[in-house]
Scaffold this motif. Sequence first.
Motif, PDB file in Angstrom:
ATOM      1  N   VAL A  78       7.273  29.386  21.580  1.00 44.74           N
ATOM      2  CA  VAL A  78       7.072  28.796  22.125  1.00 44.74           C
ATOM      3  C   VAL A  78       6.450  28.926  22.712  1.00 44.74           C
ATOM      4  CG1 VAL A  78       8.498  27.276  23.970  1.00 44.74           C
ATOM      5  CG2 VAL A  78       9.736  28.309  22.311  1.00 44.74           C
ATOM      6  N   ASP A  79       5.423  29.868  23.483  1.00 41.92           N
ATOM      7  CA  ASP A  79       4.669  29.433  24.394  1.00 41.92           C
ATOM      8  C   ASP A  79       3.348  29.032  23.817  1.00 41.92           C
ATOM      9  OD1 ASP A  79       2.589  30.631  26.426  1.00 41.92           O
ATOM     10  OD2 ASP A  79       3.479  32.176  26.784  1.00 41.92           O
ATOM     11  N   VAL A  80       2.598  29.858  22.942  1.00 38.49           N
ATOM     12  CA  VAL A  80       1.761  28.800  21.687  1.00 38.49           C
ATOM     13  C   VAL A  80       1.562  28.150  20.913  1.00 38.49           C
ATOM     14  CG1 VAL A  80      -0.078  29.911  19.916  1.00 38.49           C
ATOM     15  CG2 VAL A  80       1.065  31.603  20.446  1.00 38.49           C
ATOM     16  N   ALA A  81       3.062  27.120  20.911  1.00 40.21           N
ATOM     17  CA  ALA A  81       2.550  25.730  20.480  1.00 40.21           C
ATOM     18  C   ALA A  81       3.152  25.208  21.526  1.00 40.21           C
ATOM     19  CB  ALA A  81       4.253  25.751  19.881  1.00 40.21           C
ATOM     20  N   VAL A  83       3.552  40.669  18.977  1.00 38.20           N
ATOM     21  CA  VAL A  83       3.130  40.715  17.494  1.00 38.20           C
ATOM     22  C   VAL A  83       3.617  39.138  16.723  1.00 38.20           C
ATOM     23  CG1 VAL A  83       4.938  41.138  14.970  1.00 38.20           C
ATOM     24  CG2 VAL A  83       4.677  43.094  17.660  1.00 38.20           C
ATOM     25  N   SER A  84       4.455  38.538  17.447  1.00 38.37           N
ATOM     26  CA  SER A  84       4.978  37.004  16.834  1.00 38.37           C
ATOM     27  C   SER A  84       3.467  35.403  16.818  1.00 38.37           C
ATOM     28  CB  SER A  84       5.842  36.292  17.786  1.00 38.37           C
ATOM     29  OG  SER A  84       5.593  36.285  19.175  1.00 38.37           O
ATOM     30  N   MET A  85       2.433  36.083  17.925  1.00 40.66           N
ATOM     31  CA  MET A  85       1.847  35.458  18.380  1.00 40.66           C
ATOM     32  C   MET A  85       0.674  35.298  17.146  1.00 40.66           C
ATOM     33  SD  MET A  85       1.110  36.342  21.990  1.00 40.66           S
ATOM     34  CE  MET A  85       2.587  35.525  23.833  1.00 40.66           C
ATOM     35  N   PRO A  86       0.482  35.763  16.513  1.00 35.45           N
ATOM     36  CA  PRO A  86      -0.607  35.714  15.609  1.00 35.45           C
ATOM     37  C   PRO A  86       0.133  34.490  14.307  1.00 35.45           C
ATOM     38  CG  PRO A  86      -0.963  37.941  15.788  1.00 35.45           C
ATOM     39  CD  PRO A  86       0.588  37.677  16.742  1.00 35.45           C
ATOM     40  N   LEU A  91       8.840  24.312  31.479  1.00 34.96           N
ATOM     41  CA  LEU A  91       9.920  23.861  32.366  1.00 34.96           C
ATOM     42  C   LEU A  91      10.516  24.503  31.444  1.00 34.96           C
ATOM     43  CD1 LEU A  91      11.724  23.409  35.257  1.00 34.96           C
ATOM     44  CD2 LEU A  91      12.676  21.280  34.463  1.00 34.96           C
ATOM     45  N   THR A  92      11.349  24.252  30.225  1.00 35.95           N
ATOM     46  CA  THR A  92      12.397  25.093  29.553  1.00 35.95           C
ATOM     47  C   THR A  92      11.853  26.602  29.296  1.00 35.95           C
ATOM     48  OG1 THR A  92      13.111  23.141  28.707  1.00 35.95           O
ATOM     49  CG2 THR A  92      13.691  24.572  27.046  1.00 35.95           C
ATOM     50  N   SER A  93      10.240  26.630  28.491  1.00 40.73           N
ATOM     51  CA  SER A  93      10.073  28.238  28.990  1.00 40.73           C
ATOM     52  C   SER A  93      10.515  28.787  29.787  1.00 40.73           C
ATOM     53  CB  SER A  93       8.840  27.849  28.232  1.00 40.73           C
ATOM     54  OG  SER A  93       7.933  29.170  27.990  1.00 40.73           O
ATOM     55  N   GLY A  94       9.954  27.766  31.395  1.00 38.44           N
ATOM     56  CA  GLY A  94      10.242  29.320  32.717  1.00 38.44           C
ATOM     57  C   GLY A  94      11.652  29.931  32.266  1.00 38.44           C
ATOM     58  N   ILE A  95      12.641  28.550  32.461  1.00 38.26           N
ATOM     59  CA  ILE A  95      14.238  28.414  32.603  1.00 38.26           C
ATOM     60  C   ILE A  95      14.173  29.817  31.629  1.00 38.26           C
ATOM     61  CG2 ILE A  95      16.310  28.051  32.006  1.00 38.26           C
ATOM     62  CD1 ILE A  95      14.808  25.320  33.598  1.00 38.26           C
ATOM     63  N   GLY A  96      14.078  29.687  30.339  1.00 38.63           N
ATOM     64  CA  GLY A  96      14.643  30.343  29.093  1.00 38.63           C
ATOM     65  C   GLY A  96      14.405  31.934  29.767  1.00 38.63           C
ATOM     66  N   MET A  97      12.965  32.566  30.077  1.00 40.26           N
ATOM     67  CA  MET A  97      12.204  33.635  30.491  1.00 40.26           C
ATOM     68  C   MET A  97      12.739  34.383  31.889  1.00 40.26           C
ATOM     69  SD  MET A  97       8.255  34.811  30.668  1.00 40.26           S
ATOM     70  CE  MET A  97       8.194  34.036  32.755  1.00 40.26           C
TER      71      MET A  97
END
Length: 384
Positions: A119-122, A64-67, A24-30
Amino acid sequence: MSGSIPAGRAQLGAATRATRLIFLTSGIGMASWAPMVPYAKARLGLDDADLGLVLLAFGGGSMVSMPLVGWLTHRYGNRKVISVAGLMLCVAIPLLAIVPNAPALAAVLLYFGAMLGAVDVAMNAHAVEVERRDGRALMSGFHGLFSIGGLAGAAIMSTLLALGLTLWASALAIALLLALIVLSQRSSLLPGVDDAAEWSTVFRLPRGLVLLLGVLCFVSFLAEGSMLDWSAVLLRDFRGFSAASAGIGYACFSVAMAAGRLAGDRVVERLGPVSAVRIGASTAAIGFLLAAMAPWPAASLSGFVLIGLGASNIVPVMFSAAGRLPGNPPAISIAAVTMLGYAGLLSGPALIGFMAHASNLPVALAVVAGLLLLVAGSARIVRR
């Protein structure tokens, strides 16, 4: 021994609730960034081309951050990465409201996208572990909370601005809310995975089943991105909607997707992951064909609803499958699949634009329907 099982279930229940709140936090932030875009454009004097170029930094930062984040999540645990990246994300939101020029905006968007990607990956790696320990399908519900967060983030920010708060004050309020959620849920998150020591921690380029899952996610994210960028254009240019009302198409899609994800865990449990993906991708393909080819406005809106319902559980099921692949660290597999999915989200709408220029938009959207049928035909890859 009799008390250990309830204690373990209580810990898992707390971890499940914390995972839902992080999604929920990730969705609000984006989504909080969306109402800020016109303010940034006006304040910095950007034209459409300049703004489009600057916005590339947002998606670029995530990819770029995901790997690296996949390795960090595997190395240090989901909880640490979610907590640190979540709090660093909160720092970015107020900065977006006060950046003084376009290069600074691009730099903050790059940072913002990188933290969202982290945050998405984790959170997806954590969700896979929670789902594994629970033994039930949970991923669609987690992603449903992300969808609700997306709707809520834009609504909260718009409401605060309508109440007369400044852009910076509104952004700060959102950031403080998100920071409070992250800090309050940190202790409930699982610290790591039970079998982490078995895996090599070297990031590898996607290959084999990971690559195939990533390609299927590319198509699924492409379909979702096409709704964001092209649904209103279709309704305005081909179905007679006014510019002011053409956004109803994306609203139909978004509400249907959120509803489909909230009910998705029950659907996946009943049908199984293979049938859920096969039926969902086929339903979304029918929706694209209905929206693109039927000349009636109501048919197009019905098509958008079918796309939202059909596509709602494809990506969650594929993320779960990525986390279960044998011989691959879950966090690193999810990072690779997510990276390819984001590539579809970012490049897909542009590809549709090229196809629409060569023919027309309805034909381009019909091509997306064909790609989704390929996803349906490849659904066996997500077998548990």
